[in-house]
Write an enzyme that holds these catalytic residues in place. Structure first.
Site: not given
Ligand SMILES: C[S@@+](CC[C@H](N)C(=O)[O-])C[C@H]1O[C@@H](n2cnc3c(N)ncnc32)[C@H](O)[C@@H]1O
Length: 317
Positions: A159, A229, A112-114, A109
């Site tokens: 996680d 992305c 938090g954009g989404k 998350a």
């Molecule tokens: C692409 S970014 C998400 C951007 C977010 N969805 C937004 O739109 O603002 C991916 C996020 O997933 C988190 N992440 C990575 N592995 C994860 C896991 N196993 N469980 C939860 N979050 C995880 C990362 O720390 C990162 O903050």
């Protein structure tokens, strides 16, 4: 890395993509309709010297130019009237289409954009779990949730692969997966040289694990949106293809071609239902969005399970 682009796009388009990666990304914002209408927001920011151009096909979005200071430094930003966000990154939640009253999980998350986008589409009603693994990214997530006035969110620093053990089955899951971020080179040019094929393969394995957890979390008849992305098929179509083979009740759902998205690549025609955005074609970040449904074997079971949700959705509108 570039050779792989040539396989996918051909030489001419690869050159166009690399050239587009060297140009700045347009500044775009998403109106937070929990707090303000697009029209009022446009009026307020215009009065401060910004020029706002509506984005065709996304009524909540504006491209922003002008202004004597950053669009992230206004009172309106602090009031939570908008989120500074690339337009392609607004597509996953539009495709997920969460509604008031539903139970939704945003698995990855922060910042938090989404999550904030989903909350506004749910009109702050229902339950929205926002999961984030990295403790250092929690402050940004919770700050944005508070700034944007999200009241139906439950933020968990876990996680996302642990969520299935909670036993909660949900209507919709957004998996905006961690990725190499090849699509974000325009915003972060360091990504141009900092990722190797090894990283792509590592991320692909992580993405598969997370998608497997998403399938466990969603109820029968429920939907998952998988997005990244990243540009590499190994992080996109190949992850979805793997999930289709592992989980026979999963199918790809046709979605409107928002912003004239291109289809997914590869041999499986189902994957052409996915949406792809490219810097040189759409003047956005590189992005991949694919909607999946976890079917039930008996279609009568599906209509029994979805009808109360439909009734609820109508009440929420
Ligand atoms: C692409 S970014 C998400 C951007 C977010 N969805 C937004 O739109 O603002 C991916 C996020 O997933 C988190 N992440 C990575 N592995 C994860 C896991 N196993 N469980 C939860 N979050 C995880 C990362 O720390 C990162 O903050």
């Amino acid at each position: 890395m570039v050779e792989r682009y040539v396989d996918m796009l051909g030489m001419d388009e690869t050159i166009q993509l690399l050239q587009a990666n060297d140009t700045p990304l347009p500044v775009t914002i998403r109106t937070n309709t929990l707090k303000i209408t697009p029209k009022t927001l446009q009026k307020r920011l215009t009065s401060k010297g910004f020029e706002l151009t509506p984005v065709e096909g996304l009524p909540i979005a504006f491209e922003v130019a002008g202004g004597d200071y950053s669009v992230g430094a206004t009172h309106e930003y602090l009031f939570g009237y908008y989120f500074v966000q690339g337009v392609a990154s607004m597509v996953p939640v539009e495709v997920l289409d969460p509604h008031a009253g539903e139970v939704v999980v945003d698995m990855c998350a922060s910042p938090g954009g989404k999550t904030t986008h989903a909350a506004q589409n749910m009109n702050n009603k229902g339950r929205l779990y926002a999961l984030e693994l990295n403790p250092d990214r929690m402050a940004a997530l919770t700050a944005n949730i508070a700034r944007c006035g999200v009241r139906n969110g439950l933020v968990l620093n876990i996680d996302a692969k642990e969520f299935p053990s909670f036993g909660t089955k949900v209507d919709k899951v957004l998996l905006d997966a961690p990725c190499t971020g090849e699509g974000t080179i325009r915003a972060d040019p360091t990504r141009k040289h900092s990722r190797e094929l090894e990283d792509v393969m590592f991320m692909s394995a992580t993405q598969k694990d997370l998608l497997a957890a998403a399938v466990q979390i969603v109820k029968q008849g429920g939907e998952i949106v998988y997005s990244t992305c990243a540009v590499a098929p190994e992080e996109n179509e190949m992850v979805v293809q793997w999930a289709l083979e592992q989980f026979p009740t999963l199918s790809v759902v046709e979605t409107p071609r928002i912003l004239d998205a291109r289809p997914g690549v590869g041999e499986n025609p189902d994957l052409q239902k996915a949406l792809r955005f490219y810097p040189h074609v759409h003047n956005t970040e590189g992005f991949f969005v694919c909607k999946l449904q976890k079917r039930v074997s008996d279609p009568r079971e599906l209509s029994r399970k979805t009808s109360p949700r439909r009734a609820n959705r109508n009440r929420g509108r």
